[in-house]
Design a protein around this motif. Structure first.
Motif, short mmCIF file in Angstrom:
data_model
loop_
_atom_site.label_atom_id
_atom_site.label_comp_id
_atom_site.label_asym_id
_atom_site.label_seq_id
_atom_site.Cartn_x
_atom_site.Cartn_y
_atom_site.Cartn_z
N LEU A 190 0.84 -1.20 0.00
CA LEU A 190 0.00 0.00 0.00
C LEU A 190 0.87 1.25 0.00
CD1 LEU A 190 -2.78 1.41 0.27
CD2 LEU A 190 -2.55 1.17 2.76
N ARG A 191 1.89 1.26 0.81
CA ARG A 191 2.80 2.42 0.88
C ARG A 191 3.46 2.66 -0.47
NH1 ARG A 191 8.07 4.07 1.91
NH2 ARG A 191 8.35 5.63 3.58
N ALA A 192 3.92 1.61 -1.10
CA ALA A 192 4.57 1.75 -2.41
C ALA A 192 3.59 2.26 -3.46
CB ALA A 192 5.17 0.40 -2.83
N ALA A 193 2.35 1.75 -3.41
CA ALA A 193 1.34 2.20 -4.38
C ALA A 193 1.02 3.67 -4.19
CB ALA A 193 0.08 1.35 -4.22
N GLU A 216 3.94 5.79 -5.60
CA GLU A 216 3.96 5.79 -7.06
C GLU A 216 2.83 6.66 -7.63
OE1 GLU A 216 3.81 2.66 -10.84
OE2 GLU A 216 3.58 1.92 -8.78
N ALA A 217 1.62 6.51 -7.08
CA ALA A 217 0.48 7.28 -7.58
C ALA A 217 0.63 8.76 -7.28
CB ALA A 217 -0.81 6.74 -6.98
N ALA A 218 1.29 9.10 -6.16
CA ALA A 218 1.40 10.51 -5.75
C ALA A 218 2.46 11.27 -6.53
CB ALA A 218 1.70 10.59 -4.26
N GLU A 219 3.38 10.56 -7.17
CA GLU A 219 4.51 11.24 -7.82
C GLU A 219 4.07 12.28 -8.85
OE1 GLU A 219 8.65 10.08 -10.16
OE2 GLU A 219 7.58 8.58 -8.98
N PRO A 220 3.16 11.94 -9.78
CA PRO A 220 2.73 12.99 -10.74
C PRO A 220 1.95 14.11 -10.07
CG PRO A 220 1.48 10.95 -11.06
CD PRO A 220 2.59 10.63 -10.12
N ASN A 271 2.05 15.75 1.66
CA ASN A 271 1.18 14.92 2.49
C ASN A 271 -0.23 14.87 1.93
OD1 ASN A 271 0.82 13.46 5.24
ND2 ASN A 271 -0.85 14.94 5.20
N LEU A 272 -0.71 16.01 1.41
CA LEU A 272 -2.03 16.04 0.78
C LEU A 272 -2.06 15.09 -0.41
CD1 LEU A 272 -4.87 17.18 0.29
CD2 LEU A 272 -3.81 19.08 -0.95
N ALA A 273 -1.02 15.09 -1.23
CA ALA A 273 -0.96 14.17 -2.37
C ALA A 273 -1.02 12.72 -1.90
CB ALA A 273 0.30 14.43 -3.17
N HIS A 274 -0.28 12.40 -0.85
CA HIS A 274 -0.30 11.04 -0.30
C HIS A 274 -1.70 10.68 0.21
CE1 HIS A 274 4.30 11.39 0.55
NE2 HIS A 274 4.05 11.07 -0.70
N TYR A 275 -2.36 11.64 0.87
CA TYR A 275 -3.69 11.36 1.41
C TYR A 275 -4.69 11.12 0.29
CZ TYR A 275 -7.97 11.81 4.11
OH TYR A 275 -9.20 11.56 4.68
N LEU A 276 -4.64 11.95 -0.75
CA LEU A 276 -5.56 11.77 -1.87
C LEU A 276 -5.38 10.40 -2.52
CD1 LEU A 276 -5.24 15.32 -3.48
CD2 LEU A 276 -7.23 14.43 -2.24
#
Length: 495
Positions: A23-26, A29-33, A51-56
């Motif tokens: 889950l952390r890796a996903a 990866e999804a938050a990078e863009p 952190n907002l990007a990670h939460y979304l």
């Protein structure tokens, strides 16, 4: 625990370790863009935006089954990580590794790293509103009535009762009254030795009824009744349509289509467009109060299905901003929906020679488009200085529907906390108490839940002083029980 049970728990912890690691890796990866999109001209991204990007990205996963398995092992359910997504995941991973007898895949976050989001939110609140009151975390905002300009006593009494932010609604009164209100607020702050911010709320393109025509003065709209809305000129009735109203913005009528919903007076009445003609539209009432609704002038209209394409700043707003710059600490920005709306405001402020002064900004979230664009709005606005979000629950409910408001106000609170942005809980807080002097049970519960925001707004009314005093006490007590979504377990004395 026997060896068989121990092995079973270790296997469960090991399986969960793999799931949380994945889950952390996903999320990363999804938050990078998204993080890249949040960067400005190649600059480093604000940690709160990261952190907002990670939460979304986390909230794109349904982690409910994982939560239950973690809870059974006595670990964090991940249900309270808005301000600390990666630190929470990392703390869980370290604990799971210890239970599974495996090597730690990450480093345990320090206390400062774990609570960084909370500290950042507290600082953002101080930057926007001023220092915290002594007895509570949540500030109290009050909309000042016209009589607040008549002398210093009204605002001084509010300040002594717990006022933290004086809101001046630029839809009413005028520059001379606003200057007097601001001056009396400054004097009250000095007299009480407290920070009291002045927020001036520019009106924006508020759609309201203008002149109305009724079959008689006591007439009330019922389900099935028709109303003719006219873009300009006098209201026009006929035998088939005995109610008519003008509107404050002609575009409100000219851009309607058959089937569009029209909500009146904060959703107290809902109608649907039946026919459209040149400069006119006839709507049929679909829902209203049991005893009907009166058609009056100066009542708000919401159009949840109709794209109006209006600028959030009117000519009046541009004129009013000169006084706002002179008097205010914070601008209240109505109908802001896109990051470009922030740029528009800054362009006008720069035209007024304003960009050097740190003037705070509160974006009022009133429309579905603003909800969808909230992360982008936050990322754009935080570059310019102190920033907050107002959950304008009246217009928002009229736009998205009452049944969706409860969940939406929660989601906005979560997004704001993830981004370390102060939130204002607004519209009809303690409304009966403010108007009638007696609160209802429901609004007391609503006010208690408002303690999760950084500020609560009360409207003007005859008993507003009493409401401020009650809210001051209530918020202080709720601080002992709850911090955002986390219960704080003080000693109970009732049992």
């Amino acid at each position: 625990m026997n060896s068989q049970d121990f092995r079973a728990e270790a296997l469960e912890a090991s399986a969960l370790l793999d799931k949380v690691t994945a889950l952390r890796a996903a999320i990363l990866e999804a938050a990078e863009p998204l993080v890249t999109r949040f960067s400005i001209d190649g600059d480093a991204v604000d940690p709160a935006s990261v952190n907002l990007a990670h939460y979304l990205c986390l909230r794109h996963h349904d982690i409910r089954p994982l939560q239950r398995r973690l809870m059974r092992l006595g670990l964090s359910s991940l249900g309270r990580l808005e301000g600390r997504v990666l630190p929470t995941l990392d703390a869980v991973l370290v604990a799971l590794a210890a239970l599974a007898g495996r090597e730690k895949p990450v480093t345990m976050p320090s206390e400062a790293d774990f609570f960084y989001g909370e500290a950042r939110l507290e600082q953002a609140s101080r930057n926007l509103f001023g220092s915290e009151p002594e007895n509570r975390r949540t500030r109290i905002m009050v909309t000042l009535p016209s009589e607040a300009a008549d002398g210093p006593d009204f605002v001084l009494d509010l300040a002594r009762s717990g006022l933290d932010v004086a809101r001046i609604n630029c839809a009413h009164d005028g520059p001379d009254a606003w200057r007097a209100m601001a001056a009396f607020t400054r004097a009250a702050a000095e007299a009480t030795g407290r920070d009291i911010a002045v927020l001036m709320d520019i009106a924006g393109p508020k759609i309201r009824t203008a002149a109305v025509a009724l079959p008689d003065k006591k007439a009330r709209l019922e389900v099935g009744d028709r109303i003719r809305l006219v873009a300009s000129g006098k209201p026009r009735t006929c035998d088939e349509v005995v109610y008519s109203a003008g509107v404050s913005l002609p575009e409100m009528v000219t851009r309607l289509s058959v089937g569009d919903r029209v909500r009146y007076d904060d959703g107290k009445l809902e109608a649907v467009v039946e026919t459209v003609a040149d400069g006119e539209a006839v709507v049929r009432v679909e829902r209203t109060k049991a005893r009907g609704s009166k058609l009056k002038s100066e009542k708000g209209i919401n159009l949840p299905d109709t794209p109006l394409g209006l600028s959030p700043l009117t000519d009046k707003d541009e004129t009013d901003l000169a006084t706002v710059i002179e008097c205010a600490d914070i601008i209240g920005y109505s109908f802001v929906s896109r990051p470009e709306d922030i740029d528009l405001l800054d362009t006008i402020l720069e035209r007024h020679g304003m960009m050097g002064r740190p003037l705070g900004l509160i974006a009022k979230i009133e429309q579905p488009e603003a909800v969808r664009n909230l992360p982008a709005l936050i990322n754009r606005a935080r570059r310019r200085g102190p920033f907050g979000v107002m959950i304008a629950r009246g217009d928002l409910a009229a736009e998205i529907g009452f049944e969706r408001l409860a969940e939406m106000q929660e989601e906005i609170l979560w997004i704001c906390e993830a981004a370390s942005v102060p939130a204002v809980w607004a519209t009809q807080v303690l409304e009966d108490l403010v108007r009638e002097g007696i609160p209802t049970r429901g609004e007391m519960t609503d006010a208690a839940m408002a303690a999760r925001a950084e500020c609560v707004m009360l409207n003007k009314g005859p008993a507003v002083l009493q409401a401020v005093q009650l809210l001051d006490r209530l918020l202080a007590r709720m601080d002992e029980h709850m911090l955002k979504k986390t219960p704080t377990l003080r000693a109970l004395k009732s049992w």
